[in-house]
Design a protein around this motif. Structure first.
Motif, PDB file in Angstrom:
ATOM      1  N   LEU A 459      43.568  22.721  57.799  1.00 48.89           N
ATOM      2  CA  LEU A 459      43.712  23.542  56.610  1.00 48.89           C
ATOM      3  C   LEU A 459      44.605  22.851  55.586  1.00 48.89           C
ATOM      4  O   LEU A 459      44.323  22.858  54.384  1.00 48.89           O
ATOM      5  CB  LEU A 459      44.299  24.911  56.991  1.00 48.89           C
ATOM      6  CG  LEU A 459      44.438  25.931  55.859  1.00 48.89           C
ATOM      7  CD1 LEU A 459      43.081  26.266  55.252  1.00 48.89           C
ATOM      8  CD2 LEU A 459      45.129  27.194  56.368  1.00 48.89           C
ATOM      9  N   ALA A 460      45.665  22.225  56.059  1.00 48.27           N
ATOM     10  CA  ALA A 460      46.557  21.486  55.150  1.00 48.27           C
ATOM     11  C   ALA A 460      45.819  20.313  54.523  1.00 48.27           C
ATOM     12  O   ALA A 460      45.995  20.021  53.337  1.00 48.27           O
ATOM     13  CB  ALA A 460      47.789  20.997  55.907  1.00 48.27           C
ATOM     14  N   GLU A 545      45.351  31.698  55.801  1.00 50.21           N
ATOM     15  CA  GLU A 545      46.693  31.224  56.149  1.00 50.21           C
ATOM     16  C   GLU A 545      47.169  30.124  55.202  1.00 50.21           C
ATOM     17  O   GLU A 545      48.101  29.378  55.508  1.00 50.21           O
ATOM     18  CB  GLU A 545      46.697  30.693  57.589  1.00 50.21           C
ATOM     19  CG  GLU A 545      46.394  31.779  58.622  1.00 50.21           C
ATOM     20  CD  GLU A 545      46.359  31.231  60.042  1.00 50.21           C
ATOM     21  OE1 GLU A 545      46.176  30.010  60.200  1.00 50.21           O
ATOM     22  OE2 GLU A 545      46.514  32.025  60.979  1.00 50.21           O
ATOM     23  N   ALA A 546      46.559  30.053  54.042  1.00 53.28           N
ATOM     24  CA  ALA A 546      46.922  28.987  53.099  1.00 53.28           C
ATOM     25  C   ALA A 546      48.292  29.206  52.466  1.00 53.28           C
ATOM     26  O   ALA A 546      48.972  28.245  52.101  1.00 53.28           O
ATOM     27  CB  ALA A 546      45.859  28.878  52.005  1.00 53.28           C
ATOM     28  N   GLY A 547      48.708  30.449  52.318  1.00 56.35           N
ATOM     29  CA  GLY A 547      49.943  30.750  51.602  1.00 56.35           C
ATOM     30  C   GLY A 547      51.157  29.989  52.100  1.00 56.35           C
ATOM     31  O   GLY A 547      51.854  29.325  51.303  1.00 56.35           O
ATOM     32  N   ALA A 612      48.069  31.544  46.505  1.00 55.76           N
ATOM     33  CA  ALA A 612      47.626  32.232  47.718  1.00 55.76           C
ATOM     34  C   ALA A 612      48.649  33.301  48.065  1.00 55.76           C
ATOM     35  O   ALA A 612      49.838  33.163  47.766  1.00 55.76           O
ATOM     36  CB  ALA A 612      47.479  31.244  48.878  1.00 55.76           C
ATOM     37  N   PRO A 613      48.200  34.385  48.722  1.00 59.81           N
ATOM     38  CA  PRO A 613      49.142  35.444  49.106  1.00 59.81           C
ATOM     39  C   PRO A 613      50.154  34.934  50.123  1.00 59.81           C
ATOM     40  O   PRO A 613      49.888  34.034  50.926  1.00 59.81           O
ATOM     41  CB  PRO A 613      48.249  36.522  49.718  1.00 59.81           C
ATOM     42  CG  PRO A 613      46.867  36.218  49.220  1.00 59.81           C
ATOM     43  CD  PRO A 613      46.816  34.738  49.052  1.00 59.81           C
ATOM     44  N   LEU A 614      51.323  35.550  50.072  1.00 60.21           N
ATOM     45  CA  LEU A 614      52.420  35.202  50.965  1.00 60.21           C
ATOM     46  C   LEU A 614      53.091  36.501  51.362  1.00 60.21           C
ATOM     47  O   LEU A 614      53.117  37.462  50.584  1.00 60.21           O
ATOM     48  CB  LEU A 614      53.397  34.289  50.231  1.00 60.21           C
ATOM     49  CG  LEU A 614      54.377  33.429  51.024  1.00 60.21           C
ATOM     50  CD1 LEU A 614      53.631  32.439  51.899  1.00 60.21           C
ATOM     51  CD2 LEU A 614      55.308  32.691  50.074  1.00 60.21           C
ATOM     52  N   CYS A 615      53.636  36.553  52.561  1.00 63.47           N
ATOM     53  CA  CYS A 615      54.354  37.758  52.973  1.00 63.47           C
ATOM     54  C   CYS A 615      55.833  37.441  53.130  1.00 63.47           C
ATOM     55  O   CYS A 615      56.229  36.275  53.246  1.00 63.47           O
ATOM     56  CB  CYS A 615      53.787  38.336  54.271  1.00 63.47           C
ATOM     57  SG  CYS A 615      54.010  37.288  55.723  1.00 63.47           S
ATOM     58  N   LEU A 616      56.646  38.492  53.134  1.00 58.69           N
ATOM     59  CA  LEU A 616      58.087  38.315  53.222  1.00 58.69           C
ATOM     60  C   LEU A 616      58.472  37.614  54.520  1.00 58.69           C
ATOM     61  O   LEU A 616      59.376  36.767  54.539  1.00 58.69           O
ATOM     62  CB  LEU A 616      58.784  39.671  53.122  1.00 58.69           C
ATOM     63  CG  LEU A 616      60.306  39.667  53.169  1.00 58.69           C
ATOM     64  CD1 LEU A 616      60.884  38.832  52.042  1.00 58.69           C
ATOM     65  CD2 LEU A 616      60.842  41.094  53.112  1.00 58.69           C
TER      66      LEU A 616
END
Length: 880
Positions: A459-460, A545-547, A612-616
């Protein structure tokens, strides 16, 4: 003319070129010295003839490396030299770029581009097996060329004194370059240029140069013969012009005389096959119109071109170190570039150049070198790996035609430390050396290495490939794919891009250009994975899982939502998505591509292009060492209060915030006093009595016979706004125990604070020198107004005229030395006279005033002799 090959060589049959005349001199000079500058105009033949001429030199103890600033030029130069030898590229003549290579063990000339030369130098600083380095088209001043020359000079001086360096250019400042190379010899070659007629066609008022391009092309096609080369600033303008031209050519308006005209785009992001088609000779019966960026200014020979149409614009990246972001800047070309473009019309025959600007328009002599306006992260890492740490002044040890700007270099060093590539002293650590091995920006190399460690290596690699090429979504939309193959409609979300890249979705709905781009992205992804030792079969590849991976590459751009589609990034800059972008609902984003910021935190927001979305939880796991807990006291201007908060923050992002229950009282008081001093003490609850007290004290200070604070201790204090604001901690601070907001400061507190500034003797004297009220003959007392009182002017006494009957002289203060200013009022309280000479008024003005007031207020007494009348404020009825 002296030839450089034997009659039996295939080169002996090649048509002569202007450079042939100076080839013997080039050979002789390089046998005598290790550095040489060759100045030759476009079309002289230097790119293809000089390397071949050097092959037989007795001093050449290895292969020749030639650096070309552009991939298409590298391929074209290698193929042309191979054709002259009647070979295919990959044998005697090879080339190597980041995406493509054709070479073998027998390759004696290797044309390289981009960072390939730098990688070769880092892998082998002595360049064993290389006898000569050629820097072609050095006038373009690419970042890689400047860095490559600096490292090559260091290599030559330290390890390889026999290494030959040949710098070739068309329009460079040869004196400056010769000085950099210790005054080495310079050879100037003439070019074979046919006359080119130049016409200027500035656009009409209110129109852009781009609007002029298509009409100019159509007119030239109808009135002139030969192929056309049109210079436009970027790919977007080329696509629009191509679309308009093709629509016209396919319509009935074109006419039979324009049958066979083909439109060929030419810019760096195109597939190699499309680029080659633009450069190749037109087929029989065809007439070619090439729409190109500045890529076609030099190195490339486009057969059949007789007409050049130049919009006079170029586009470059401008990097803002304060933001860590680049933006595209469109600007007028330099005179040197304009001349280069014009010369393309006179390569094979007399030509025509149409310039779409006014002849009087000012142009810079030369374009700015990339090193002055570029992101220097890659250069900084290469220098650190070479042995020059990222500290101030270190880069100055190398030779530069233009040294890298200190601010951009310092920003690059900070970024590399953040990515773990450098230690605190600026030296490259093992992670940094590993990052430098990749043909990627350090951000992307760091992401690949970390992604591999996290089990998300493929993915990276896909993300690294994606950010090394043009965005396929925008490519799709720009080519007019009606169904928007990716389904994103221009959204900044990278997930579906990654899905198409990783899962190999069906591409039948794509235009050819987008399909070719996706295939190149996959090939680049595979190359990166191979370099990193990543097995695609053993790596997770969930695009969702890109974030976290993007956050590793752009840690300063993780962003927190502050409104619909609006975000604050960790570097303190604002950023926003396009209206309606579904990503706008995400609480956190990892922003990878953004542009258009104003240049400073707090300025205009940047536009988010890819994120890309990211979570805390991801942020806390990735940046645990950067997350800080702090207790903060700030002034809340809206509430006019001190705000005490406990925070967890990641740079500019406040991840968590709650009240701070027990802040230090002294700090709260100090902040409150600072805010009062800054915003003005007028907001304090001053009563009328307190304001008048301050004015009375100011009047007392103005009396020349009174002691003042400046004259000697014990004098009258300065109670002006400025003085009180400057000394707030002294006079008001002791009374603010437990106070955290302006609304809790009472008038009583202010009265006590002012009383402390007026000890008993002064408090007693103020009533004598500047009383608050004054009695008048009617028996009443009225407040004195000290607003404008300053010796010798006294305060104002506003009183009804009738209440002064019987008073002969103006009342005065200070034992009669300061008369008051009388505002004489009508029974209704309106001013009828202002005077400080009551006696004069009775004698000279009263009669006229009496005559007027008797008519208005007949119920009030208006005696002829006011000095013998009884003072009153009553009517005649109440006096009887």
């Amino acid at each position: 003319m002296e030839r450089i090959v034997s009659p039996s060589s295939p080169l002996s049959l090649a048509p002569p070129l202007p450079i042939d005349e100076v080839l013997p001199l080039i050979l002789r000079r390089l046998s005598e010295t290790t550095r040489l500058i060759l100045e030759a105009p476009p079309g002289a033949g230097k790119t293809t003839r000089v390397p071949l001429a050097l092959l037989g030199s007795p001093w050449l103890n290895g292969r020749i490396l030639m650096l070309e600033p552009r991939r298409i030029a590298a391929r074209a130069a290698a193929r042309q030299m191979a054709r002259l030898l009647r070979e295919e590229a990959g044998r005697t003549i090879g080339y190597r770029t980041a995406l493509d290579s054709r070479e073998s063990a027998e390759s004696r000339i290797l044309v390289v581009t981009e960072g390939v030369l730098t990688r070769m130098l880092q892998a082998d600083p002595s360049l064993e097996g290389v006898g000569c380095l050629i820097f072609d088209e050095f006038h373009e001043r690419s970042l890689h060329a400047d860095l490559g020359l600096a490292l090559s000079l260091d290599c030559q001086e330290s390890l390889r004194t026999d290494l030959r360096l040949l710098v070739m250019s068309a329009t460079l400042d040869g004196d400056a370059l010769s000085g950099l190379l210790n005054g080495c010899p310079r050879i100037q070659a003439e070019g074979k240029r046919y006359p080119v007629a130049v016409r200027y066609l500035p656009p009409a008022s209110g129109r852009q140069r781009e609007d002029q391009v298509v009409p100019a092309v159509i007119e030239a096609l109808r009135e002139e013969e030969g192929g056309l080369l049109v210079f436009l600033p970027g790919a977007a303008e080329i696509r629009r012009a191509a679309s308009r031209l093709e629509a016209f050519l396919s319509s009935g308006a074109a006419g039979p005389e324009l049958a066979g005209v083909v439109v060929r785009p030419l810019y760096g992001e195109l597939p190699s096959s499309v680029q080659d088609a633009a450069v190749a000779p037109a087929a029989a019966g065809e007439r070619k119109v090439v729409l190109a960026t500045s890529i076609a200014e030099t190195s490339l020979t486009i057969d059949g071109v007789r007409i050049v149409i130049d919009a006079g614009l170029s586009r470059r990246q401008s990097f803002a170190p304060a933001l860590g972001m680049s933006r595209l800047v469109t600007e007028p070309v330099s005179r040197a570039s304009a001349d280069q473009r014009c010369g393309r019309a006179g390569r094979m025959e007399a030509g025509l150049c149409l310039r779409l600007w006014a002849q009087s328009a000012p142009l810079l002599a030369r374009s700015r070198p990339e090193i002055l306006d570029s992101d220097l992260a890659s250069l900084c890492l290469e220098l650190a790996v070479w042995g020059f740490p990222a500290v101030e002044g270190s880069a100055e040890a190398l030779r530069w035609l233009d040294p890298p700007p200190p601010a951009a270099l310092a920003q690059a060093g900070e970024l590399l430390r953040l990515l773990g590539a450098l230690d605190a002293s600026g030296h490259a650590v093992s992670r940094g050396r590993a990052m430098a091995e990749f043909p990627l920006h350090p951000r992307l190399a760091h992401m690949v290495l970390e992604g591999k460690a996290m089990g998300r290596g493929l993915l990276a690699c896909a993300l690294a490939a994606l950010f090394s090429e043009r965005d396929p979504v925008r490519a799709s939309l720009a080519q007019g794919e009606a169904d928007d193959f990716f389904g994103l409609h221009g959204s900044a979300d990278v997930s579906l891009r990654l899905s198409a890249l990783l899962e190999g979705e069906q591409e039948h709905g794509m235009q050819a250009g987008t399909r070719d781009l996706m295939r190149r992205l996959r090939e680049r992804m595979r190359r990166i994975a191979f370099k990193a030792g990543i097995d695609p079969r053993r790596n997770r590849q969930d695009p969702e899982e890109a974030g976290p991976l993007l956050a590793l590459a752009w840690p300063e751009r993780v962003a927190m939502r502050r409104g619909p589609g609006s975000y604050l990034m960790a570097n303190g800059c604002g950023a926003k998505l396009s209206p309606g972008d579904p990503l706008g609902a995400q609480p956190f984003l990892a922003v990878a591509l953004a542009s258009g910021a104003s240049g400073a935190p707090g300025g205009a927001d940047a536009r988010i292009h890819l994120a890309a979305p990211l979570c805390l939880e991801d942020m806390e796991g990735l940046f645990a060492e950067r997350i800080r807990k702090e207790k903060r006291l700030v002034w809340d201007a809206a509430r006019q209060a001190v705000s005490a908060r406990e925070l967890r923050r990641l740079d500019a992002l406040i991840l968590e915030e709650r009240p701070w229950s027990d802040p230090p009282a002294e700090d709260v008081r100090a902040l409150l006093l600072e805010a009062l001093a800054r915003e003005g003490i007028q907001q304090l609850p001053w009563s009328l009595d307190l304001l008048e007290l301050r004015r009375r004290v100011a009047f007392a200070r103005s009396l020349p016979w009174e002691k003042t604070a400046e004259a000697e201790p014990g004098g009258w204090p300065d109670l002006s706004d400025a003085a009180l604001a400057a000394s707030l901690p002294v006079w008001l601070g002791p009374f603010l125990e437990g106070i955290d907001r302006v609304s809790r400061i009472s008038t009583l507190m202010l009265a006590e604070a002012l009383s402390a500034l007026l000890p008993w003797p002064l408090a007693r004297n103020i009533e004598t020198l500047a009383p608050s009220h004054m009695a008048v003959p009617s028996g009443f007392s009225y407040r004195l107004d000290y607003s404008d009182a300053s010796y010798p002017a006294g305060p104002v006494l506003a009183v009804k005229l009738q209440e002064l009957f019987g008073l002969e002289k103006t009342p005065a203060l200070c034992e009669g030395r300061v008369p008051v200013l009388l505002h004489l009022l009508s029974p209704a309280g309106r001013p009828v006279q202002i005077t400080c000479d009551l006696s004069g008024f009775w004698q000279n003005g009263y009669a006229a005033v009496r005559a007027e007031l008797r008519g208005r207020y007949p119920k009030h007494p208006w005696p002829e002799d006011p000095l013998r009348a009884t003072a009153t404020r009553r009517t005649k009825k109440h006096l009887s």
